[in-house]
Each structure stands twice: as structure tokens, then as C-alpha cells.
Design an enzyme around this catalytic site. Structure first.
Site, mmCIF file in Angstrom:
data_model
loop_
_atom_site.group_PDB
_atom_site.id
_atom_site.type_symbol
_atom_site.label_atom_id
_atom_site.label_comp_id
_atom_site.label_asym_id
_atom_site.label_seq_id
_atom_site.Cartn_x
_atom_site.Cartn_y
_atom_site.Cartn_z
ATOM 1 N N HIS A 26 10.673 -4.587 -1.610
ATOM 2 C CA HIS A 26 11.727 -3.564 -1.676
ATOM 3 C C HIS A 26 13.098 -4.229 -1.793
ATOM 4 O O HIS A 26 13.943 -3.801 -2.577
ATOM 5 C CB HIS A 26 11.730 -2.703 -0.408
ATOM 6 N N LYS A 50 1.230 10.893 3.676
ATOM 7 C CA LYS A 50 1.153 9.628 4.400
ATOM 8 C C LYS A 50 1.540 9.837 5.848
ATOM 9 O O LYS A 50 2.515 10.531 6.137
ATOM 10 C CB LYS A 50 2.114 8.605 3.778
ATOM 11 N N ARG A 99 5.082 -2.793 -9.751
ATOM 12 C CA ARG A 99 4.349 -4.028 -9.492
ATOM 13 C C ARG A 99 3.224 -4.103 -10.508
ATOM 14 O O ARG A 99 3.461 -4.315 -11.677
ATOM 15 C CB ARG A 99 3.782 -4.019 -8.068
ATOM 16 N N SER A 137 3.830 -2.122 1.621
ATOM 17 C CA SER A 137 3.857 -1.821 3.051
ATOM 18 C C SER A 137 2.442 -1.679 3.621
ATOM 19 O O SER A 137 2.180 -2.130 4.736
ATOM 20 C CB SER A 137 4.654 -0.540 3.308
HETATM 21 P P1 ADP Z 1 6.272 5.406 -1.855
HETATM 22 O O1 ADP Z 1 5.557 5.988 -0.691
HETATM 23 O O2 ADP Z 1 7.259 6.318 -2.492
HETATM 24 O O3 ADP Z 1 5.414 4.687 -2.849
HETATM 25 P P2 ADP Z 1 7.092 2.812 -0.964
HETATM 26 O O4 ADP Z 1 7.962 2.507 0.213
HETATM 27 O O5 ADP Z 1 5.688 2.346 -0.905
HETATM 28 O O6 ADP Z 1 7.209 4.334 -1.157
HETATM 29 O O7 ADP Z 1 7.762 2.251 -2.277
HETATM 30 C C1 ADP Z 1 9.037 2.666 -2.701
HETATM 31 C C2 ADP Z 1 9.295 2.097 -4.083
HETATM 32 O O8 ADP Z 1 9.353 0.682 -4.012
HETATM 33 C C3 ADP Z 1 8.224 2.415 -5.115
HETATM 34 O O9 ADP Z 1 8.855 2.593 -6.365
HETATM 35 C C4 ADP Z 1 7.375 1.182 -5.135
HETATM 36 O O10 ADP Z 1 6.744 1.009 -6.388
HETATM 37 C C5 ADP Z 1 8.432 0.118 -4.906
HETATM 38 N N1 ADP Z 1 7.858 -1.088 -4.341
HETATM 39 C C6 ADP Z 1 7.118 -1.227 -3.229
HETATM 40 N N2 ADP Z 1 6.752 -2.523 -3.032
HETATM 41 C C7 ADP Z 1 7.289 -3.221 -4.048
HETATM 42 C C8 ADP Z 1 7.265 -4.591 -4.464
HETATM 43 N N3 ADP Z 1 6.591 -5.516 -3.787
HETATM 44 N N4 ADP Z 1 7.923 -4.923 -5.576
HETATM 45 C C9 ADP Z 1 8.570 -3.980 -6.287
HETATM 46 N N5 ADP Z 1 8.626 -2.691 -5.980
HETATM 47 C C10 ADP Z 1 7.996 -2.301 -4.881
#
Ligand code: ADP
Length: 170
Positions: A26, A50, A99, A137
């Protein structure tokens, strides 16, 4: 061109997610976004599908701490429609990170739905740095819950919080 496209401030991007908890992946997207946009609003969204490990307030605190109170980053939360939130803050860009290819289908659907809901908002994707390709996460939580080291995948203080959480749970 549609007139309404110009009404919004194109220098602001909204970066929504669960951030449960914030990872270095992130943070990589946040860093990249700050090279393109003047202001970034990181919003913790409530996802009814979630069940979060950390309460919203704690997730907000972790993001604030991780971005080190950068004046160009605002941290917020919301529980309505994302496009309504964008209208409220006058943003016309939703930022999402990509990703693996497996992210694509879901992200594509989300972007199309949001466009259908409000044509003045566009979704912009940023490609993660190679070393964050496998970090998300859920994986981090799973590894931490099994006692694995998650050093380097999340900020140190987040790793500490996670291991404390799972230590007391065990
Ligand atoms: P959501 O529940 O909306 O998927 P996340 O917190 O998992 O929320 O992710 C928020 C955003 O950050 C999403 O666009 C996700 O693709 C991106 N994201 C999560 N991990 C990574 C990473 N390692 N590299 C790039 N983008 C990421």
C-alpha cells in the site's frame, strides 16, 4: 468533452481500501501516487464482505503513522458509495493498486461499476513495485497468525501490533 469532467479537481486522488492492516505494498502505491497527484486521500472503506481484524480507528491510526503525517496525505473513512465520497471531496480519480493478474478481473468490474454510477470519476491503476507483488493484508495476517515473520512486508510497528494480537489470541 463533458463539462462535468472539468469541474472536479484532477490533482486529488482517492485511494480506497480495507487497509487491514496497511502493508508496504500500500505504501508503495501511496509513494508512487504522490509523484503524480498533489493530494491523496487514503480512505478506509467498510467492506460488508470482510470481517476486519483491526477496528476502523486502529486502521486509520496505523495509516497516519505510516505516512508520517505527510501534509499531502489525508486519512479518512467512509461507509457509503465511493463515487459519492469522491463527489464530496471534489476528486475525480479513484486510485487502485494492481499486483497479479488475479487482481484484474475484480478491479475491472469495480472500475466499470463506479464509472456507471458516476461518469465524472475515473479509476487509475498503478503497478506495484516488484518486491510487493505477493504482499497483501490477508497473506500478512495469515503468516502472522501462524507465527511467521512478516518483517519487511509491513512497517515495523504494524508487525509488532500483529504479533501482539496473535500472541494474546494463542
Ligand atoms: P480492498 O479490500 O479494497 O481490496 P485492500 O486494502 O486489500 O482493500 O487494497 C486496497 C488497494 O491497494 C487495492 O487496490 C489493492 O489492489 C491495492 N494493494 C494491496 N496490496 C498491494 C500491493 N502489495 N501492491 C500494490 N497494490 C496493492
Amino acid at each position: 468533452m463533458d463539462e462535468h469532467v472539468h469541474e472536479r479537481d484532477h490533482r486529488i486522488a482517492v485511494y480506497p481500501g480495507s487497509f487491514d492492516p496497511i502493508t508496504n505494498g500500500h505504501l508503495d502505491i501511496i509513494r508512487r501516487a504522490l509523484a503524480v497527484f498533489d493530494r491523496l486521500i487514503v480512505v478506509v472503506a467498510r467492506n460488508p464482505n470482510k470481517k476486519p481484524l483491526f477496528p476502523t480507528e486502529e486502521r486509520l491510526d496505523m495509516i497516519r503513522r505510516a505516512v508520517e503525517n505527510n501534509p499531502r496525505v489525508t486519512v479518512d473513512h467512509f461507509s457509503g458509495l465511493l463515487v459519492d465520497y469522491c463527489r464530496e471531496v471534489n476528486a475525480r480519480v479513484i486510485l487502485r493498486g494492481l499486483r497479479a493478474l488475479s487482481d484484474f478481473e475484480y478491479e475491472f468490474q469495480l472500475a466499470l461499476i463506479n464509472r456507471k454510477l458516476d461518469r465524472s470519476v475515473d479509476t487509475i491503476f498503478m503497478m506495484t513495485g516488484f518486491q510487493w507483488f505477493y504482499v497483501n493484508s490477508s497473506i500478512v495476517k495469515e503468516a502472522a497468525s501462524l507465527g511467521g515473520s512478516i518483517q519487511g512486508m509491513v512497517p515495523d510497528f504494524v508487525a509488532e501490533k500483529l504479533s501482539k494480537k496473535f500472541d494474546t489470541a494463542r
